[in-house]
Each structure stands twice: as structure tokens, then as C-alpha cells.
Design an enzyme around this catalytic site. Structure first.
Site, PDB file in Angstrom:
ATOM      1  CG  ASP A 436      -3.161  -5.490  -4.191  1.00 23.94           C
ATOM      2  OD1 ASP A 436      -2.155  -5.159  -3.537  1.00 23.94           O
ATOM      3  OD2 ASP A 436      -4.216  -5.903  -3.657  1.00 23.94           O
ATOM      4  CD  GLU A 439       3.491  -7.344  -2.533  1.00 20.31           C
ATOM      5  OE1 GLU A 439       2.678  -8.257  -2.761  1.00 20.31           O
ATOM      6  OE2 GLU A 439       3.203  -6.144  -2.621  1.00 20.31           O
ATOM      7  CG  ASP A 514      -2.569  -3.798   2.872  1.00 18.59           C
ATOM      8  OD1 ASP A 514      -2.969  -3.000   1.997  1.00 18.59           O
ATOM      9  OD2 ASP A 514      -2.597  -5.028   2.724  1.00 18.59           O
TER      10      ASP A 514
END
Ligand code: MIG
Length: 852
Positions: A436, A439, A514
Site C-alpha cells: 500500500d 505512490e 480508496d
């Protein structure tokens, strides 16, 4: 370098442009009383070609003003173009390109006109204008495929160096654009201006851009001819599909080199496959990864995890994987366990595995700054974390208040990282990992990520974060994947990542991040997964039911129905991790425990919805052999598992505008319901004969039809002629050996082929021949239907029998002949239509149903 008070994206056009090639500088921002400026801008536009060189399949065109173009003929249908504004090309290095990809030996015909240089293969012709380096592509019969308007242009400044490298091409009327990875806008990109910069886009919507993933690859389709452009540049990039209606498509990157591949189809599907020749394809995943997965932020403690798993089994809702989100860690320290919640992880994981559940856990890139924490220490000792320009460590808050971040572009960091999984993977028995926040996401700052001056090794090509940002997640998931492969060479790794880049499909699956529990988001999920699949990335899914907020039972059921056809089939939600949810609220206190927790398991909305949710998940397991076969076609040829209708019939103008329906695999047309209270829905059937999977009704496409949409299912249509394999429902993949393989055969005049691929479901023996691949061929006549089965590979079948259901026969069969005589025909009725049932042993390779 500036602080992050404002966005570092400065559109150079908005700043005073001082062009040294014009008559003197434009004096609009001169620092008062001097001949100095805040910065000085230059633009670079190719002028006259003065020299041409050739080196094998590489052609170099040098302009008088040093701007140069390299055209590399990579294959008869793929040309690569690189531009430099300095006359020198950079070191040729890319994370996106599959190391296995090698240019083919191509016959190139070269010629010259008064205006242009011409390079020709037997599929494609490329003309490069002597003035301005404008590049036009034609097919081998001289039809213009893609022309340039302004062509290449570069911008740089004294203070910043290169700020923009752009190519402008013509966007003729009627040209459609597709692809570009994860974008939430309409399928046809025309009219949009889009950016690539991996972003933690919590609660995004249909106008949010950029999102978590960047794939700078798009398709153009004009007058039935399709091509693709893949810009292999990891800097922040922009793609503009005639958003200003000036008839131009532009793509640009904020640094590096303009470097792109032109791929000619003319079939869009062919372009899709060729794109994966360049950027790679994954290996097959373990079969369990295609089962149903249940996730939440977070399941803990151990008793709750066991309770969830037991509930699946006692309700007989199939499920293969259970996920542990960040709370399983000790103080959010990756690779540790919170032993209060999970006193004996190994025993728990083993128990779950015995019940058919694989455990998947989260691993984040942010490593807690904590001298007591061995992972932190090791990374420091080996000097593997990202640093700022003067050597200071890049630290920032993510889950722990202060984190350092491995530089996954450093080979030593990847190797170290891969090995950190040793205990979880080899000792504890965790089956897969979920990466996760890569980025990379940083909390607290508006900017949400690293400043662009952070340094990266980039495998020995040191650079700033401006270049490494978009590939950070790709390199993290690669480090994870490669580590797992080494730790258990006989297992197929399962890695799930949030951020990625072109080529990332080689290492991991991805989810769209999300999203929100809303009908709009269900519709977005449909578009996003189709587009990811077209962009070389088929192993994709969404948080089913929605991450933020809570779905209704109806929304969850519809989402589970769509998810049957998303290769990653996972429910996930943020549960009650909402800001302020911990405050005591009188209303909340009155709610039941499960309402407070905001549960999102398939059974939380009452028995009616539970039954529908279960039916959807069961259908996924029934269709597993078909799904796995589609996956195999993707891994072997790069065929997108989900195909938007433009990719099914690019010559049908009506199909081009459709984005709701998609073809899954070769033969299933899926029309997901994405609206509340739907009773009936309009849908488009492309050309061919299509059978409603649930009602037996048959239609001839192309045709717009209305179809009923009871909550029990979202419409699925089967292509006439198809042979659709089914497994029995199992509680988890490979729960038991399949005894009888069910084949549903749909009549169609003429010949149709279908595939079925099977193997051990894990490991690599399939690469040595341990697989079974069946080709089914149906031949429909007015008074007969013949089915032949051809098997390749030496995987032993568990089943001994086929049970064949024949749908849609235009005649009443009197006899069924096979190699060995005739077999009995049973008739059953489905929605008032006769369906003929045949039982036969798998030694049969041929049968013929005849009317007289
Ligand atoms: O800032 O680990 O997208 O799936 O549950 C939230 C907690 C961090 C974001 C992921 C989401 C996950 C959550 N994570």
C-alpha cells in the site's frame, strides 16, 4: 529548490517565455534596473535536417539546431522514436520495458523524397519531414494512420533545465482514443486533458486526476484503423486529446527524453497484445488468487479473524483469502506482529489454511524511524533509504509519525527488501502481500508525496524524485515479487499493489484504491477495470462494496455481480476508521455492535441480500475454469481479459460509444447493473449471436436490446458457438477434485472455437508441459451440431466425465453419435426452452448431434 508551499508543477506556458531563437528576449519580466530575469526560458523546435546516419535498424536525423531524432525500427509494426534537444541521447534505460523484449530483425526499405525521408516495413511506413522533423505514419497501402501537426517541441530554462518535452499529433474528426491506465473519465478519452503522477487519491471521483497509477499508453482509432502510442518516460506527464478542440492530441513529459513507441494494429486488440510484448506480461497467479477475497481495515484480534472465516464456512459462502490490514503490525512496523492481537500467528495461519483460507498481509514502504527496530537499523546500516540532495534522510509521517523510505530503485535495496519477507512468508505461512501507500504517500503535507528533489539511484542512473516518483510503486512491487520468488521458488507469488506504472503488470495485481460506497463508484469501477485491462494490466479489481462509507445490501450485491468479472475479486472497506468515529455519539451508541463496526461481509444486510451475494460468489467459482483460461490467454498473448466493445468490433460505430458492457475472455458479454433499483436495462450486443446466460433467450447482434435485471443477477450473454466450462461450486479453489466437467455448448451456425486451460494451480510445472489445454470446436449446421475436443499438454485430468448441456439447437436432435457409437440424449427444460444433456467419458473427442 522551493518549499512545497505551492505545487511544483509550473506550466511553462504561463511564465514569460524568452525565446532565444526569436528577435531578442520578450521583455515582460525584467528585473528592474538590470538585464536579468527571474529565469530564462528556451524552446526547442526542430529546424532543417542536416545529417542522417544509420546503424542497423536505427536511423538518426540531426537538425541544424542540434535537435535530433532517432527512429528505431523495432518490428514491422512497431517504431520507436527518441528526441534529444542537445544532440546527445541519454543512456537507454527503462523500468517499463520487459527485459525479455528484443527488437526483431526487420526488412527496412529506405527512400527519400524532396521533402521527407521514408522508412518502410511490410506493414508500416514512416515519413520524416526534412524540415521540422514531422513524423507521419501510413499503412503499407499508403493510408495515413497518424499525422503530426506541430510534432516535437522542447522547453527548458536556465534554472530548471528541461521542463517539457512534447509531441503534437493530429486529432482528426471522429478519431477515438482509449487506454491510458487508470483514469476515471469516460472510456473514449477524446476531449480530456489528463495527467500522470501517482497520487494517493482517497475518495476520488469521476473528475479526479491523476489517480494512483500511471500508464502513459493510449490507443487511437480512426476509420477502422487502430494504433497505439506508449510514451516510455516516467516523469510527470500530460496527455491531451483535443481538449481545446483545435484538432490536436498532445503528450508531454516534464523531463528526461521524449521516447515513445508507435504500435500499429490495425486491430486494437493486436495493439493491446503488442504493447505487452514491449512491457511484459505476468506469469500465471496461484489459482486461489482468483477466488473470492475478504478484506477490511482491519480484522483483529485473532478471534475476530477466525470468526469471519468460520462464518464463511458455516454459511457456505466460498472464500479463498482473508486479509490483515495495518493493525496486525506492532506500532505499524512492517514485518512485525502485534502479539496482543495475534499471539500465535503461525498457528492461526496454519488453521486457516487447513480450512482453505490463504492469509494476505499488508506491507507499507514507510519504515518507522526507531533505533530499536531491526528493519530500520538494517536499512540504515546498508544505507538503503532515500535521501535529500545534501544527504539528509528523507523522512516524513505515514503510519508511524516518522518514516524513512527504501529506495527501491537501488538493486541492493530491492534485494534486502525481498528478503525481509522471509519470516512472514516462509516461517509464518503468509500466502501473499499487499503493498500500500507506494505512490509514495506522505501524510500531513498537501503535496501528499516526496518533494521532487529527493534522490534515487535508478539502477545506477542517479536522478531526482521527479523522474522516480511514478515508478516507485512499480519498483516496490517488483522487489516484493522477486523476493517472494526467491524465498519460495516453487510458488507463484501473489502481490497486490496500489501504485504502479507501465510494465508493473509483470510483478503484481492492483486494486483501484480508496473508492466510495456509492452507485457512481460502482459505475466507475466498471470503467476503471476495463481501462486498466486495455492498458496491459488485467489483474485488477476494486474495493467491492466501496472503501469509504457503507453500501446498502443492494449495492454490495450488484458490486459482487460485477466483480465476478474482475480478476481480483475482493471486498474491502475502511470499516469504522473514520475521522471522529471514536467520539462518543449518542446515536451511535444505540446502534448494534456490527452497525458501529460498519461491517461489509456478504452476510451483513439480511438474509435476502446474503443469498444474492452468495449466488454471485458461487457463480465466480462455477466459472473459474473460464476465468483461469482467460488469464492464461492474457499471460501468454497479452490479450486483455476485459475488452471494451470498441475492442470487440472496431468497425461498428455504435460499439465505439459503449462503455457499460464488456467482453470477458473470448465469449462472455457482461452487462453489469450499476444503478439502484434497476429492473430493466438497455444494452448493446455486438455482431453475432448471443444467448442470455440466465434466460436462454437468443439475439442477433448488432442490436440494442432491453434486458431484465432482477437483483438475482446482472446480465451475462454467451456467444453462439461457445463452449463454456463450469466447475462445481467449491468453498475454496481446489477444495476437492472435479469429478465431472460441465460444458455448456451454445449453438451457432458455422465454426467457433473455445479454449479451456488447466494446470496444478500453483508452481511452474506448467512451463514444462504439466498443463491440459483443450480446444473445443463447434460446427453448427441446419440439422446438426458437431463438437470436437482436442487436448494438449500432459496434466492428468481429475475428472473422467463430461456433462454437456446443449443450448439453442434450431432442431430437435434424434441421435448423438460419437466415435464409439451413439449416446443417450436427455432433455431438460430451462425457461421453457429445451436444453439437451449428454454424459460421456473424457476419452471422447468428437460428437455429432443430428436431427434425423
Ligand atoms: O491511509 O492500511 O488504500 O486499502 O485499508 C489509509 C489502511 C491506508 C489505504 C489503502 C486501504 C487500506 C488503508 N490504507
Amino acid at each position: 529548490m522551493e518549499q512545497n508551499k505551492k505545487s511544483p508543477i509550473e506550466e511553462p506556458e504561463e511564465l514569460p517565455l524568452i525565446d532565444k531563437t526569436e528577435d531578442g528576449p520578450i521583455n515582460n519580466d525584467l528585473t528592474e534596473g538590470s538585464d536579468r530575469y527571474p529565469d530564462v526560458f528556451f524552446d526547442f523546435i526542430p529546424d532543417q535536417v542536416v545529417r542522417v546516419e544509420q546503424d542497423g535498424a536505427d536511423y538518426f536525423f540531426y537538425c541544424q539546431n542540434k535537435i535530433s531524432l532517432q527512429v528505431k525500427v523495432v518490428a514491422t509494426d512497431i517504431f520507436r522514436l527518441r528526441y534529444t534537444i542537445t544532440g546527445e541521447f541519454q543512456d537507454d534505460f527503462s523500468y517499463a520495458i520487459d527485459p525479455k523484449f528484443k527488437p526483431a530483425a526487420v526488412q527496412i526499405e529506405q527512400s527519400e523524397t524532396s521533402e521527407a525521408y521514408v522508412l518502410r516495413t511490410d506493414q508500416l511506413e514512416c515519413r520524416i519531414s526534412k524540415k521540422g522533423l514531422l513524423v507521419n505514419f501510413y499503412d503499407h497501402t499508403g493510408n495515413l494512420i497518424c499525422a503530426e501537426t506541430e510534432g516535437f517541441k522542447g522547453l527548458s530554462t536556465i534554472l530548471k533545465g528541461i521542463t517539457k518535452l512534447e509531441v503534437a499529433k493530429a486529432a482528426p474528426d471522429g478519431e477515438h482514443y482509449f487506454g491510458l491506465g487508470d483514469k476515471s473519465c469516460s472510456t473514449n478519452l477524446r476531449g480530456h486533458h489528463l495527467e500522470n503522477w501517482n497520487t494517493d487519491a482517497f475518495g476520488f471521483n469521476e473528475t479526479t486526476d491523476p489517480l494512483y497509477r500511471s500508464i502513459p499508453f493510449y490507443y487511437g482509432l480512426h476509420e477502422g484503423k487502430g494504433y497505439g502510442i506508449f510514451m516510455d518516460n516516467s516523469y510527470r506527464s500530460h496527455f491531451d486529446f483535443d481538449s481545446e478542440a483545435d484538432g490536436q492530441t498532445r503528450f508531454s513529459a516534464a523531463g528526461g527524453e521524449m521516447n515513445y513507441y508507435f504500435i500499429y494494429g490495425p486491430e486494437l486488440l493486436r495493439v493491446a497484445e503488442r504493447y505487452t510484448d514491449i512491457t511484459g506480461r505476468p506469469d500465471l497467479p496461484p489459482l486461489w488468487a482468483l477466488g473470492f477475497h475478504q478484506c477490511r481495515w482491519s480484522y483483529y484480534p485473532e478471534a475476530r479473524v477466525r470468526e469471519i472465516c468460520d462464518e464463511f464456512r458455516s454459511r457456505e459462502i466460498p472464500c479463498d483469502a482473508i486479509y490483515l490490514d495495518i493493525d496486525y503490525m506492532d506500532q505499524y512496523r512492517c514485518f512485525t506482529w502485534n502479539h496482543d492481537y495475534f499471539p500465535q500467528p503461525k498457528a492461526m495461519i496454519a488453521d486457516l489454511k487447513a480450512k482453505g483460507f490463504q492469509t494476505v498481509v499488508m506491507i507499507d514502504p514507510g519504515i518507522k524511524v526507531d533505533p530499536e527496530y531491526s528493519v530500520y537499523q538494517q536499512g540504515r546500516e546498508k544505507d538503503l533509504y532515500c535521501r535529500r540532495p545534501d544527504g539528509e534522510l528523507m523522512t516524513g509521517p505515514v503510519w508511524p509519525p516518522d518514516c524513512v523510505f527504501p529506495d527501491y530503485t537501488l538493486p541492493a535495496a530491492r534485494e534486502w527488501w525481498g528478503n525481509l519477507y522471509q519470516e512472514l512468508y516462509r516461517e509464518d505461512g503468509i500466502s501473499g502481500f499487499w503493498n500500500d501507500m507506494n505512490e509514495p504517500a506522505v501524510f500531513k503535507v498537501n503535496f501528499k508525496t516526496f518533494p521532487e528533489n529527493v534522490r534515487h539511484d535508478y539502477d545506477g542512473h542517479p536522478c531526482s524524485h521527479a523522474k522516480a516518483h511514478n515508478i516507485y510503486g512499480l519498483q516496490m512491487s517488483r522487489a516484493t515479487y522477486e523476493g517472494l520468488s526467491q524465498l519460495k521458488p516453487d510458488k507463484r507469488p501473489f502481490v497486490l499493489t496500489r501504485a504502479t506504472f507501465a510494465g508493473g503488470q509483470r510483478y503484481a495485481s492492483a486494486w483501484t484504491g480508496d473508492n466510495i460506497a456509492s452507485w457512481e463508484h460502482l459505475a466507475l469501477a466498471n470503467i476503471q477495470c476495463q481501462r486498466m485491462s486495455l492498458s496491459g494490466f488485467s489483474f485488477i479489481g476494486t474495493d467491492i462494496g466501496g472503501f469509504v462509507e457503507q453500501p446498502t445490501g443492494e449495492l454490495l450485491v450488484r458490486w459482487l455481480q460485477l466483480g465476478i468479472f474482475h480478476p481480483l475479486y475482493r471486498v474491502h472497506s475502511m470499516g469504522n476508521n473514520v475521522d471522529g468515529a471514536t467520539e462518543v455519539d449518542e446515536e451511535l451508541v444505540k446502534k448494534s455492535e456490527s452497525e458501529l463496526r460498519m461491517d461489509q461481509e456478504p452476510w451483513v444486510f439480511g438474509e435476502d441480500y446474503t443469498a444474492q451475494a452468495k449466488a454471485a460468489i458461487e457463480l465466480r467459482y462455477r466459472l473459474l475454469p473460464y476465468l483461469y483460461t482467460s488469464f492464461c490467454q492474457y499471460t501468454s498473448k497479452g490479450t486483455p481479459m476485459l475488452k471494451t466493445l470498441a475492442f470487440v468490433d472496431q468497425n461498428d460505430p455504435k460499439a465505439l460509444g459503449r462503455e457499460q458492457e464488456f467482453l470477458f475472455g473470448d465469449h462472455l458479454l457482461v452487462a453489469p447493473v450499476t444503478e439502484a433499483a434497476s429492473k430493466i436495462q438497455e444494452m448493446y450486443l455486438p455482431k453475432g449471436r448471443w444467448y442470455n446466460y440466465f434466460t436462454e433467450e437468443a439475439f442477433e447482434g448488432p442490436q440494442l436490446i432491453e434486458v431484465e435485471t432482477p437483483l438475482a443477477y446482472s446480465p451475462i450473454f454467451v456467444r453462439g458457438g461457445a463452449v463454456l466450462p463450469h466447475y462445481p461450486v467449491m468453498q475454496y479453489t481446489q477444495e476437492k477434485a472435479v469429478e465431472t466437467l460441465e460444458l455448456h455448448v451454445y449453438y451457432q451456425a458455422g465454426e467457433t472455437t473455445s479454449m479451456l486451460y488447466e494446470d496444478g494451480g500453483d508452481g511452474y510445472a506448467y512451463q514444462e508441459g504439466a498443463y491440459a489445454q483443450r480446444t473445443f470446436r463447434t460446427q453448427g449446421r441446419v440439422d446438426g451440431l458437431k463438437l470436437t475436443i482436442n487436448k494438449q499438454g500432459n496434466w492428468p485430468d481429475s475428472y473422467q466425465n463430461y456433462k454437456i448441456w446443449v443450448h439453442g439447437l434450431p432442431f430437435e436432435p434424434q441421435k448423438c453419435l460419437c466415435e464409439d457409437g451413439s449416446i443417450e440424449i436427455q432433455v431438460s427444460e430451462h425457461h421453457h426452452m429445451p436444453v439437451y444433456v449428454l454424459n460421456l467419458g473424457i476419452e471422447f473427442n468428437e460428437l455429432d448431434l443430428i436431427s434425423g
